[in-house]
Design an enzyme around this catalytic site. Structure first.
Site, PDB file in Angstrom:
ATOM      1  N   HIS A 274      -1.205 -11.203  -4.468  1.00  0.00           N
ATOM      2  CA  HIS A 274       0.187 -10.759  -4.388  1.00  0.00           C
ATOM      3  C   HIS A 274       1.163 -11.730  -5.057  1.00  0.00           C
ATOM      4  O   HIS A 274       2.139 -11.307  -5.663  1.00  0.00           O
ATOM      5  CB  HIS A 274       0.583 -10.529  -2.932  1.00  0.00           C
ATOM      6  CG  HIS A 274      -0.239  -9.461  -2.283  1.00  0.00           C
ATOM      7  ND1 HIS A 274      -0.279  -8.172  -2.758  1.00  0.00           N
ATOM      8  CD2 HIS A 274      -1.076  -9.491  -1.212  1.00  0.00           C
ATOM      9  CE1 HIS A 274      -1.091  -7.453  -1.995  1.00  0.00           C
ATOM     10  NE2 HIS A 274      -1.590  -8.229  -1.060  1.00  0.00           N
TER      11      HIS A 274
ATOM     12  N   HIS B 106      -9.528  -1.793  -4.251  1.00  0.00           N
ATOM     13  CA  HIS B 106      -8.380  -2.176  -3.433  1.00  0.00           C
ATOM     14  C   HIS B 106      -7.446  -3.122  -4.189  1.00  0.00           C
ATOM     15  O   HIS B 106      -6.223  -3.074  -4.015  1.00  0.00           O
ATOM     16  CB  HIS B 106      -8.798  -2.795  -2.093  1.00  0.00           C
ATOM     17  CG  HIS B 106      -7.607  -3.002  -1.214  1.00  0.00           C
ATOM     18  ND1 HIS B 106      -7.034  -1.979  -0.489  1.00  0.00           N
ATOM     19  CD2 HIS B 106      -6.804  -4.071  -1.042  1.00  0.00           C
ATOM     20  CE1 HIS B 106      -5.944  -2.422   0.104  1.00  0.00           C
ATOM     21  NE2 HIS B 106      -5.771  -3.702  -0.209  1.00  0.00           N
TER      22      HIS B 106
ATOM     23  N   ASP C 102      -3.489  -2.760  -4.733  1.00  0.00           N
ATOM     24  CA  ASP C 102      -2.497  -3.815  -4.490  1.00  0.00           C
ATOM     25  C   ASP C 102      -1.616  -4.051  -5.717  1.00  0.00           C
ATOM     26  O   ASP C 102      -0.398  -4.193  -5.600  1.00  0.00           O
ATOM     27  CB  ASP C 102      -3.198  -5.142  -4.142  1.00  0.00           C
ATOM     28  CG  ASP C 102      -3.643  -5.208  -2.686  1.00  0.00           C
ATOM     29  OD1 ASP C 102      -3.150  -4.424  -1.861  1.00  0.00           O
ATOM     30  OD2 ASP C 102      -4.490  -6.082  -2.385  1.00  0.00           O
TER      31      ASP C 102
ATOM     32  N   HIS D  19       0.841  -1.211   0.000  1.00  0.00           N
ATOM     33  CA  HIS D  19       0.000   0.000   0.000  1.00  0.00           C
ATOM     34  C   HIS D  19       0.875   1.259   0.000  1.00  0.00           C
ATOM     35  O   HIS D  19       0.570   2.237  -0.677  1.00  0.00           O
ATOM     36  CB  HIS D  19      -0.947   0.018   1.196  1.00  0.00           C
ATOM     37  CG  HIS D  19      -1.830  -1.204   1.274  1.00  0.00           C
ATOM     38  ND1 HIS D  19      -2.456  -1.587   2.418  1.00  0.00           N
ATOM     39  CD2 HIS D  19      -2.154  -2.120   0.322  1.00  0.00           C
ATOM     40  CE1 HIS D  19      -3.144  -2.692   2.180  1.00  0.00           C
ATOM     41  NE2 HIS D  19      -2.974  -3.044   0.924  1.00  0.00           N
TER      42      HIS D  19
END
Ligand SMILES: [Zn+2]
Length: 304
Positions: free
Chosen positions: A260, A233, A237, A77
Site C-alpha cells: 500500500h 489479491h 489492492d 477493497h
C-alpha cells in the site's frame, strides 16, 4: 464518450473492521456528477474525506484516508470494486473508522453495488490516459505505468515462503474480468505475523473467515479460491490504491513486490507528473487526440 455513473439507490451492509475489530455499518449512497467518491463518518456528524491521494493518511497494512478529525481505514477493497464497476460518484457512509473487511475480498462489495444498480448521470467521464512511462522503486519493490489503449495490470510477488516464492499475472481489467478473476481473491497474512500485528493493535478483527492465513507448511483455511489467489489479491489492492488518482486509468500498470505504501506514493507521483498523462473523454481516444484534451487538463490544474 461515456457518461459518469452512480448507484441507482442506497444500500447497506454490516461487518467488522479487520484491524480495529469494531462493528461497522456501511452504506453506499447515490451522489451527483463530479462529486467523486467520498467517505462520510455519520458517527462524527457527517464529516467527509474524499478518496484522493491528497488525503492518504496512514498506511498500516491497509490504506487509510484522513482529513482534519476524520479518518477512514482499509478503503482499498471497496474502492477497487467501485472503480472496476465504473462507479464515478458515490458517498460511502460509515459509523466507525474502518470499512468492514467482509470475507477479505471485494466480492461482497460487488454484490452490494449490483443489488443497488447503476444510474447514468448527464456528465461526461474523464479518463487519465498515460502518454509516457512513469516509475517508482523502493529497494526491491517497484511500480511503473506505460501507455496502453486500455487498463491492464501486471503484478508479480516473491516471498521467502515455499508457497509464495513467485506468482505473476497480467490481466486486462474490465468489469467482467475484475468480477471473475480478481474480486474473489482474499487478503492474506503469515501466521508468524499475526501475533506481531496484534501486539501493534492491528488485525484485531482478523480470522480465518476474512483472511487467508499462511502457516509454515500451507494455508490454514483449507481450499484457496485460485491457485494464485495471492497475486490476484495484490492486483485487487493496487487497483483500489490507484483509484486514489481520481480518474479511471488508461495504461498498463506493472508492479513487483509492492504494498500500500508504494502503491499510494505512486498514485501521488502520477498525479504530480501531469505532463506524462492527459485527460480524455473516451478510453480509446488515440494519442493524436491528446492535443484536443489539453483544455481539460488545464481545467484540472486550475481546480487543484
Ligand atoms: Zn488487500
Amino acid at each position: 464518450m461515456k457518461a459518469q455513473r452512480t448507484l441507482r439507490r442506497s444500500i447497506s451492509c454490516a461487518g467488522i473492521g479487520l484491524h480495529s475489530g469494531k462493528k461497522v455499518t456501511l452504506s453506499l449512497k447515490p451522489a451527483p456528477a463530479d462529486s467523486s467518491i467520498r467517505f462520510r463518518r455519520c458517527d462524527l456528524g457527517g464529516l467527509e474525506v474524499p478518496a484522493t491521494v491528497k488525503h492518504v493518511g496512514g498506511i498500516n497494512y491497509a490504506t487509510g484516508l484522513a482529513r482534519d478529525a476524520v479518518r477512514v481505514d482499509t478503503v482499498e477493497h471497496l474502492l477497487a470494486a467501485l472503480v472496476s464497476l465504473g462507479i464515478d460518484n458515490v458517498v460511502v457512509e460509515l459509523n466507525s473508522p474502518e470499512v468492514p473487511i467482509m470475507d477479505g475480498s471485494a466480492s461482497p462489495f460487488i454484490d452490494l453495488i449490483q443489488q443497488a444498480g447503476v444510474r447514468q448521470l448527464s456528465a461526461t467521464r474523464h479518463y487519465l490516459k498515460v502518454l509516457r512511462p512513469l516509475s517508482l522503486s523502493r529497494g526491491d519493490k517497484s511500480i511503473a505505468i506505460y501507455p496502453s489503449d486500455h487498463f491492464r495490470v501486471t503484478y508479480s510477488i516473491a516471498f521467502d515462503h515455499p508457497l509464495l516464492q513467485h506468482q505473476s499475472m497480467t490481466l486486462s481489467i474490465t468489469d467482467s474480468s475484475f468480477i471473475e478473476h480478481i474480486a474473489p481473491a482474499r487478503t492474506f497474512t503469515f501466521l508468524k505475523e499475526v501475533e506481531m500485528l496484534r501486539q501493534q493493535g492491528l488485525a484485531l478483527g482478523g480470522s480465518l473467515e476474512n483472511a487467508i492465513v499462511i502457516g509454515d507448511t500451507g494455508v490454514l483455511n483449507g481450499q484457496l479460491r485460485f491457485d494464485d489467489e495471492f497475486v490476484r489479491h495484490k492486483i485487487l489492492d493496487v487497483i483500489g490504491d490507484m483509484a486514489l488518482v481520481g480518474y479511471p486509468i488508461v495504461g498498463h500498470l506493472v508492479a513487483h513486490r509492492g504494498g500500500h505504501a508504494l502503491h499510494t506514493a505512486f498514485a501521488a507521483h502520477v498525479l504530480e507528473d501531469a505532463d506524462a498523462w492527459t485527460l480524455v473523454e473516451s478510453m480509446d481516444a488515440a494519442t493524436a487526440d491528446a492535443a484536443a484534451a489539453i483544455p481539460i487538463k488545464d481545467a484540472y490544474r486550475a481546480a487543484n
